[in-house]
Scaffold this motif. Structure first.
Motif, PDB file in Angstrom:
ATOM      1  N   ALA A  76      49.901  50.542  34.710  1.00 32.46           N
ATOM      2  CA  ALA A  76      49.070  50.676  34.863  1.00 32.46           C
ATOM      3  C   ALA A  76      49.104  49.696  35.762  1.00 32.46           C
ATOM      4  O   ALA A  76      49.394  47.695  35.397  1.00 32.46           O
ATOM      5  N   GLU A  77      48.110  48.921  37.048  1.00 24.91           N
ATOM      6  CA  GLU A  77      47.997  47.249  38.129  1.00 24.91           C
ATOM      7  C   GLU A  77      47.116  46.898  36.876  1.00 24.91           C
ATOM      8  O   GLU A  77      45.941  47.039  36.570  1.00 24.91           O
ATOM      9  N   VAL A  78      47.119  46.224  36.105  1.00 29.52           N
ATOM     10  CA  VAL A  78      47.074  45.053  35.350  1.00 29.52           C
ATOM     11  C   VAL A  78      45.448  44.220  35.699  1.00 29.52           C
ATOM     12  O   VAL A  78      44.229  44.840  35.345  1.00 29.52           O
ATOM     13  N   GLY A  79      45.152  44.119  36.826  1.00 24.96           N
ATOM     14  CA  GLY A  79      44.769  42.773  38.115  1.00 24.96           C
ATOM     15  C   GLY A  79      43.307  44.018  37.899  1.00 24.96           C
ATOM     16  O   GLY A  79      42.223  43.386  37.883  1.00 24.96           O
ATOM     17  N   LYS A  80      44.038  45.358  38.162  1.00 22.11           N
ATOM     18  CA  LYS A  80      42.949  46.584  38.920  1.00 22.11           C
ATOM     19  C   LYS A  80      42.388  47.579  37.784  1.00 22.11           C
ATOM     20  O   LYS A  80      40.997  47.690  37.530  1.00 22.11           O
ATOM     21  N   VAL A  81      42.829  47.455  36.632  1.00 21.72           N
ATOM     22  CA  VAL A  81      41.696  47.951  35.488  1.00 21.72           C
ATOM     23  C   VAL A  81      41.824  47.528  34.089  1.00 21.72           C
ATOM     24  O   VAL A  81      41.106  47.597  33.526  1.00 21.72           O
ATOM     25  N   LEU A  82      41.835  46.557  34.136  1.00 22.75           N
ATOM     26  CA  LEU A  82      41.860  45.281  32.788  1.00 22.75           C
ATOM     27  C   LEU A  82      39.746  45.272  32.739  1.00 22.75           C
ATOM     28  O   LEU A  82      39.789  45.359  33.734  1.00 22.75           O
ATOM     29  N   SER A  83      39.479  45.827  31.569  1.00 23.61           N
ATOM     30  CA  SER A  83      37.812  45.006  31.246  1.00 23.61           C
ATOM     31  C   SER A  83      38.289  44.040  30.195  1.00 23.61           C
ATOM     32  O   SER A  83      38.936  45.117  28.846  1.00 23.61           O
ATOM     33  N   VAL A  84      37.574  43.357  30.049  1.00 22.58           N
ATOM     34  CA  VAL A  84      36.250  42.614  28.656  1.00 22.58           C
ATOM     35  C   VAL A  84      35.364  42.968  28.238  1.00 22.58           C
ATOM     36  O   VAL A  84      34.277  42.759  28.871  1.00 22.58           O
ATOM     37  N   SER A  85      35.276  43.666  27.082  1.00 22.92           N
ATOM     38  CA  SER A  85      33.481  43.558  26.481  1.00 22.92           C
ATOM     39  C   SER A  85      33.028  43.056  25.290  1.00 22.92           C
ATOM     40  O   SER A  85      34.193  43.190  24.500  1.00 22.92           O
ATOM     41  N   ARG A  86      32.534  41.570  24.591  1.00 19.53           N
ATOM     42  CA  ARG A  86      32.679  41.622  24.220  1.00 19.53           C
ATOM     43  C   ARG A  86      30.492  42.077  23.327  1.00 19.53           C
ATOM     44  O   ARG A  86      30.338  42.691  24.120  1.00 19.53           O
ATOM     45  N   SER A  87      30.903  42.145  21.697  1.00 21.14           N
ATOM     46  CA  SER A  87      29.790  42.375  20.984  1.00 21.14           C
ATOM     47  C   SER A  87      29.606  42.000  19.751  1.00 21.14           C
ATOM     48  O   SER A  87      30.167  42.197  18.687  1.00 21.14           O
ATOM     49  N   GLY A  88      28.719  40.946  19.607  1.00 18.95           N
ATOM     50  CA  GLY A  88      29.103  40.251  17.962  1.00 18.95           C
ATOM     51  C   GLY A  88      29.938  39.451  17.938  1.00 18.95           C
ATOM     52  O   GLY A  88      30.409  38.508  19.406  1.00 18.95           O
TER      53      GLY A  88
END
Length: 194
Positions: free
Chosen positions: A67-79
């Motif tokens: 996958a195109e890392v720069g296009k699909v990378l997602s980051v989410s934080r919880s606690g």
């Protein structure tokens, strides 16, 4: 220099993963997602080592994706949990069923947990994250529990927290972070296909 994403930790963490580079139970300075060609059939051990050297890294856990890392990378934080996800779903599979003909496509999930966990709790975190991944795929209408080449890594400090299942606050945060990051990454991936 190969395209990818590199995450440095502020201090060494314990890692439990199925990553192609330094998988298993190790100590790590960080992790990376390395992009490979969609028809990749190379020597993953040598290529991951080369990526580490090219980027001046040492003691990193490494994942690979077409996958195109720069296009699909997602980051989410919880606690205390931050989920880093790259998703490609061209080879969806269902656990326990004969897989379709192989095509490149991987869901990589790296969970950075800023708590002190036992190794058992880290294994429990993998279970909870996988449940969240599967739920997200089914909720979004994918007839799959994952792909045939998914990667997961849990990174935490050694400590006394023993549980990370769905009945715990930690498990709740794992589920929330994974679901949010994966849903966003899949939407990004879908937009790259049109």
């Amino acid at each position: 220099m190969n395209e990818g994403f590199i995450k440095h930790f502020s201090r060494r963490m314990l890692a439990l993963s199925n990553a192609p580079h330094r998988g298993g139970l190790v100590e790590a300075e960080g992790f990376f997602f390395m992009k490979v060609h969609k028809d990749y059939s190379g020597d993953y051990r040598a290529d991951c080592r080369a990526f580490e050297l090219e980027n001046g890294l040492k003691d990193f856990v490494g994942f690979m994706t077409a996958a195109e890392v720069g296009k699909v990378l997602s980051v989410s934080r919880s606690g205390s949990v931050t989920a880093y996800v790259t998703a490609g779903l061209t080879n969806p599979a269902i656990a326990g069923e004969e897989p379709p003909p192989w095509k490149p496509g991987t869901i990589n999930m790296a969970l950075v947990i800023e708590d002190g966990l036992t190794v058992g709790a880290m294994a429990n975190a993998i279970m909870t994250a996988t449940e969240a991944k599967t739920y997200t795929l089914l909720k979004l209408g994918y007839n799959a529990t994952g792909t045939t080449s998914d990667g997961i890594g849990v990174f935490a400090f050694p400590g006394d927290v023993e549980w990370a299942g769905t009945a715990t606050d930690l498990g709740l945060n794992i589920g929330r972070a994974v679901r949010s990051a994966l849903e966003e990454s899949l939407k990004k991936w879908e937009s790259t296909r049109s």
